[in-house]
Structure formats: C-alpha cells, structure tokens
Design a protein around this motif. Structure first.
Motif, mmCIF file in Angstrom:
data_model
loop_
_atom_site.group_PDB
_atom_site.id
_atom_site.type_symbol
_atom_site.label_atom_id
_atom_site.label_comp_id
_atom_site.label_asym_id
_atom_site.label_seq_id
_atom_site.Cartn_x
_atom_site.Cartn_y
_atom_site.Cartn_z
ATOM 1 N N TYR A 158 0.825 -1.209 0.000
ATOM 2 C CA TYR A 158 0.000 0.000 0.000
ATOM 3 C C TYR A 158 0.860 1.260 0.000
ATOM 4 O O TYR A 158 0.584 2.209 -0.715
ATOM 5 N N PHE A 159 1.885 1.257 0.828
ATOM 6 C CA PHE A 159 2.739 2.441 0.941
ATOM 7 C C PHE A 159 3.911 2.349 -0.028
ATOM 8 O O PHE A 159 5.072 2.380 0.354
ATOM 9 N N GLU A 160 3.584 2.259 -1.291
ATOM 10 C CA GLU A 160 4.618 2.253 -2.318
ATOM 11 C C GLU A 160 5.116 3.678 -2.523
ATOM 12 O O GLU A 160 4.620 4.627 -1.901
ATOM 13 N N GLU A 161 6.073 3.827 -3.405
ATOM 14 C CA GLU A 161 6.747 5.112 -3.577
ATOM 15 C C GLU A 161 5.799 6.242 -3.974
ATOM 16 O O GLU A 161 5.864 7.341 -3.428
ATOM 17 N N SER A 162 4.884 5.979 -4.891
ATOM 18 C CA SER A 162 3.979 7.051 -5.328
ATOM 19 C C SER A 162 3.021 7.456 -4.211
ATOM 20 O O SER A 162 2.702 8.634 -4.054
ATOM 21 N N ARG A 163 2.573 6.491 -3.433
ATOM 22 C CA ARG A 163 1.678 6.816 -2.330
ATOM 23 C C ARG A 163 2.428 7.604 -1.263
ATOM 24 O O ARG A 163 1.898 8.547 -0.690
ATOM 25 N N PHE A 176 12.984 10.891 2.630
ATOM 26 C CA PHE A 176 14.412 10.636 2.789
ATOM 27 C C PHE A 176 14.787 9.255 3.327
ATOM 28 O O PHE A 176 15.926 8.834 3.179
ATOM 29 N N ILE A 177 13.879 8.583 3.968
ATOM 30 C CA ILE A 177 14.209 7.290 4.584
ATOM 31 C C ILE A 177 13.868 6.173 3.593
ATOM 32 O O ILE A 177 12.766 6.135 3.055
ATOM 33 N N PRO A 178 14.790 5.267 3.369
ATOM 34 C CA PRO A 178 14.511 4.183 2.409
ATOM 35 C C PRO A 178 13.429 3.239 2.935
ATOM 36 O O PRO A 178 13.312 3.003 4.136
ATOM 37 N N GLN A 179 12.676 2.703 2.011
ATOM 38 C CA GLN A 179 11.567 1.822 2.371
ATOM 39 C C GLN A 179 12.033 0.470 2.892
ATOM 40 O O GLN A 179 11.226 -0.300 3.405
#
Length: 185
Positions: free
Chosen positions: A45-50, A112-115
C-alpha cells in the motif's frame, strides 16, 4: 522541576489521542502476533507514489499550520484577546507545534528514509494516522474559534447598529426641534 511538570501536564491534556495512537502502533509492531500479512499489505500500500502523495499532503498541512500560526501571532483582535484571557492560545499553539512536528517527521520519513528499513510501512501508517488525527483536532479547534469570532462580530454589529440608531434618534429630535422652531415664526 515545575516547568517540566507543566509541560507533562500540557502534553497529557492535549495529546491523549496521539499518545493512544502511538501506544497502539508500538503494540502492533512489537507484539508477537503474526502480522506478516498486514505488513505485506501495508508495504504494498505504501509504495513510492503513495508515499510521495502522503509527503505532499503533510507539506500542505505544514503550510496550513504555519499560516494560521502567523495569522494568530501577528493580528490584534478581540478574538485574540479572548483567547489570551481564556488561555486557549497555549492549547492552539501547542496543537500546531505537535502537528507541525508530526507532519514534518512524516514528510522526512516519506522522502528521505529508504523503504527497506524494518517496519517502514507500519511507521508510515502510524505517522499518517497521527498527522491526520492532529490535523482533525486542529480543524475542530479552528472551527470553535471561528464560531466564537462570529459571535463577537455579531455583537460588534449590534453595538454599531445601536449607536447608529441612537444617533439617528438624536438627529431626528434636532430636526424636529428645528422644524418646530421654524414653524412657530
């Protein structure tokens, strides 16, 4: 020590909902439940675009907080005097400060924080919930202040109308005396 006690009291008074959300978030992350399914759903759900959308919304919220803070800090009005008299300004500014911090941390985490860090989706969900809850409380407080401000505006209009009516009556009396004085001659 009394200043620390006052700060703790202020936090407990104004941040009950936020503290509850934090405790529930920490419990969900740390309890030995099998939440791998939820974590997988959240990570999808919390992908980069979201996350960029969340960062955008948090940035807009920061802008709203700063704007309202600036307006209240620089304007002199009856509503500000009433807020100061009722000590509501502390609650408002505290809520703005907490909301600014939450929105800023949310933005930083999203941008700024990597997923790949552990519990990233849970942290994003927690901070998004915190930011939303604080902003909702802020909007409710602003609506209450607006209602109070409208009350003062109505009172001011009534006072102005009373003054105008009184002035009109005096002018009518003067006019009548003038007309009556001319008709006697």
């Amino acid at each position: 020590m009394s200043k620390l006690t006052a700060i703790i009291s202020l936090v407990l008074k104004n941040c009950k909902l936020e503290l509850l959300i934090i405790v529930l978030g920490i419990l969900c992350i740390n309890l030995p439940w099998d939440l791998s399914g939820i974590a997988k759903i959240l990570s999808g759900y919390f992908e980069e675009s979201r996350c960029s959308g969340i960062a955008g919304v948090a940035s807009v919220i920061i802008g709203i907080y700063v704007t309202v803070w600036s307006i209240f800090a620089t304007s002199a009005s009856k509503i500000n005097a009433e807020l100061l008299k009722n000590r509501v300004e502390g609650q408002l500014f505290f809520l703005i400060a907490i909301g600014l911090g939450e929105a800023f941390i949310t933005t930083v985490l999203c941008v700024f924080i990597p997923q790949e860090i552990p519990h990233y989706p849970e942290l994003i969900a927690l901070l998004t919930t915190l930011t939303s809850a604080s902003f909702l409380k802020f909007v409710i407080l602003i609506m209450m202040i607006t209602k109070l401000n409208i009350k003062y505006i109505v009172q001011e209009i009534d006072i102005q109308n009373a003054i105008c009516t009184e002035t009109q009556i005096k002018l009518d009396e003067i006019y009548q005396r003038t007309v009556d004085g001319k008709s006697k001659f």
